[in-house]
Design a protein around this motif. Structure first.
Motif, PDB file in Angstrom:
ATOM      1  N   GLU A   1      37.921  -9.562  11.217  1.00  0.00           N
ATOM      2  CA  GLU A   1      36.295 -10.316  10.914  1.00  0.00           C
ATOM      3  C   GLU A   1      36.309 -11.711  11.636  1.00  0.00           C
ATOM      4  OE1 GLU A   1      34.613  -8.725   6.661  1.00  0.00           O
ATOM      5  OE2 GLU A   1      36.654 -10.043   6.720  1.00  0.00           O
ATOM      6  N   PHE A   2      35.239 -12.035  11.898  1.00  0.00           N
ATOM      7  CA  PHE A   2      35.181 -13.329  12.546  1.00  0.00           C
ATOM      8  C   PHE A   2      34.043 -14.269  11.717  1.00  0.00           C
ATOM      9  CE2 PHE A   2      32.207 -10.974  14.304  1.00  0.00           C
ATOM     10  CZ  PHE A   2      31.173 -11.830  14.614  1.00  0.00           C
TER      11      PHE A   2
ATOM     12  N   GLY B   1      29.803 -19.971   8.677  1.00  0.00           N
ATOM     13  CA  GLY B   1      28.884 -18.743   8.557  1.00  0.00           C
ATOM     14  C   GLY B   1      29.294 -17.586   7.712  1.00  0.00           C
ATOM     15  N   ALA B   2      28.992 -16.721   7.472  1.00  0.00           N
ATOM     16  CA  ALA B   2      29.396 -15.579   6.988  1.00  0.00           C
ATOM     17  C   ALA B   2      30.255 -14.905   7.739  1.00  0.00           C
ATOM     18  CB  ALA B   2      28.029 -14.556   6.432  1.00  0.00           C
TER      19      ALA B   2
ATOM     20  N   GLY C   1      26.150 -20.265  16.255  1.00  0.00           N
ATOM     21  CA  GLY C   1      26.525 -18.951  16.185  1.00  0.00           C
ATOM     22  C   GLY C   1      27.756 -18.482  16.801  1.00  0.00           C
ATOM     23  N   ALA C   2      28.221 -17.547  16.466  1.00  0.00           N
ATOM     24  CA  ALA C   2      29.689 -16.864  16.996  1.00  0.00           C
ATOM     25  C   ALA C   2      29.372 -15.391  17.065  1.00  0.00           C
ATOM     26  CB  ALA C   2      30.657 -17.274  16.268  1.00  0.00           C
ATOM     27  N   TYR C   3      30.155 -14.823  18.130  1.00  0.00           N
ATOM     28  CA  TYR C   3      29.896 -13.231  17.943  1.00  0.00           C
ATOM     29  C   TYR C   3      31.553 -12.968  18.866  1.00  0.00           C
ATOM     30  CZ  TYR C   3      28.780  -8.629  19.635  1.00  0.00           C
ATOM     31  OH  TYR C   3      28.684  -7.142  19.632  1.00  0.00           O
TER      32      TYR C   3
ATOM     33  N   SER D   1      27.522 -14.432  13.534  1.00  0.00           N
ATOM     34  CA  SER D   1      27.599 -15.259  12.240  1.00  0.00           C
ATOM     35  C   SER D   1      27.039 -16.480  12.606  1.00  0.00           C
ATOM     36  CB  SER D   1      29.142 -15.739  11.930  1.00  0.00           C
ATOM     37  OG  SER D   1      29.511 -16.092  10.796  1.00  0.00           O
ATOM     38  N   PHE D   2      26.235 -17.016  11.888  1.00  0.00           N
ATOM     39  CA  PHE D   2      25.652 -18.346  12.136  1.00  0.00           C
ATOM     40  C   PHE D   2      25.840 -19.373  11.184  1.00  0.00           C
ATOM     41  CE2 PHE D   2      21.954 -21.485  12.259  1.00  0.00           C
ATOM     42  CZ  PHE D   2      21.954 -21.657  13.555  1.00  0.00           C
ATOM     43  N   ALA D   3      26.458 -20.767  11.479  1.00  0.00           N
ATOM     44  CA  ALA D   3      26.720 -21.585  10.579  1.00  0.00           C
ATOM     45  C   ALA D   3      25.421 -22.764  10.712  1.00  0.00           C
ATOM     46  CB  ALA D   3      27.972 -22.335  10.797  1.00  0.00           C
ATOM     47  N   LYS D   4      24.692 -22.938   9.499  1.00  0.00           N
ATOM     48  CA  LYS D   4      23.704 -23.928   9.577  1.00  0.00           C
ATOM     49  C   LYS D   4      23.943 -25.268   9.033  1.00  0.00           C
ATOM     50  CE  LYS D   4      18.964 -24.018   8.184  1.00  0.00           C
ATOM     51  NZ  LYS D   4      18.846 -25.108   7.302  1.00  0.00           N
ATOM     52  N   CYS D   5      23.475 -26.538   9.632  1.00  0.00           N
ATOM     53  CA  CYS D   5      23.478 -27.545   9.302  1.00  0.00           C
ATOM     54  C   CYS D   5      22.472 -27.918   8.115  1.00  0.00           C
ATOM     55  CB  CYS D   5      23.472 -28.643  10.239  1.00  0.00           C
ATOM     56  SG  CYS D   5      25.219 -28.441  11.377  1.00  0.00           S
ATOM     57  N   ASP D   6      22.555 -28.863   7.515  1.00  0.00           N
ATOM     58  CA  ASP D   6      21.380 -29.441   6.581  1.00  0.00           C
ATOM     59  C   ASP D   6      20.307 -29.870   7.542  1.00  0.00           C
ATOM     60  OD1 ASP D   6      22.779 -28.810   4.381  1.00  0.00           O
ATOM     61  OD2 ASP D   6      23.631 -30.828   4.204  1.00  0.00           O
ATOM     62  N   ASN D   7      18.900 -29.620   6.757  1.00  0.00           N
ATOM     63  CA  ASN D   7      17.777 -30.351   7.773  1.00  0.00           C
ATOM     64  C   ASN D   7      17.956 -31.770   8.381  1.00  0.00           C
ATOM     65  OD1 ASN D   7      16.442 -27.821   7.278  1.00  0.00           O
ATOM     66  ND2 ASN D   7      15.564 -28.715   5.339  1.00  0.00           N
ATOM     67  N   GLY D   8      17.713 -31.825   9.679  1.00  0.00           N
ATOM     68  CA  GLY D   8      17.763 -32.869  10.328  1.00  0.00           C
ATOM     69  C   GLY D   8      19.108 -33.391  10.886  1.00  0.00           C
TER      70      GLY D   8
END
Length: 97
Positions: free
Chosen positions: A50-51, A69-70, A41-43, A79-86
């Motif tokens: 924008e970021f 992330g968006a 996550g970033a803030y 903003s949250f950047a999500k990795c694939d499961n596992g």
């Protein structure tokens, strides 16, 4: 005639300088990012623009990859950047525009 050419050169130089200084933009400030398990996550709390979050993802027995992330406005949401499961997130950071 030389005086007129000189004045035109000065005016052209001034307009270029004004254009350069006018195009400068303030960037987001007060930014931080944290990797948490499967994402990051970033803030950003100040500035303008924008970021977005950026993270590297560790895929076991395969090449690592980046996730983003968006794009978010300053001071609004994280903003949250999500990795694939596992897969595990590392090298959490942010990008600005």
């Amino acid at each position: 005639m030389k005086k007129r050419a000189f004045l035109l050169a000065v005016a052209a130089t001034a307009s270029v300088l004004v254009g350069v200084s006018g195009s400068a933009q303030a960037a987001p400030t007060g930014c931080s990012a944290t990797a948490v398990g499967y994402g990051s996550g970033a803030y950003c709390s100040g500035g303008t623009g924008e970021f977005r979050a950026k993270t590297r993802c560790d895929k076991p027995w395969a090449p690592d990859y980046d996730r983003y992330g968006a794009w978010m406005g300053v001071g609004t949401w994280s903003s949250f950047a999500k990795c694939d499961n596992g897969h595990v997130a590392f090298n959490a950071t942010w990008q600005t525009r």
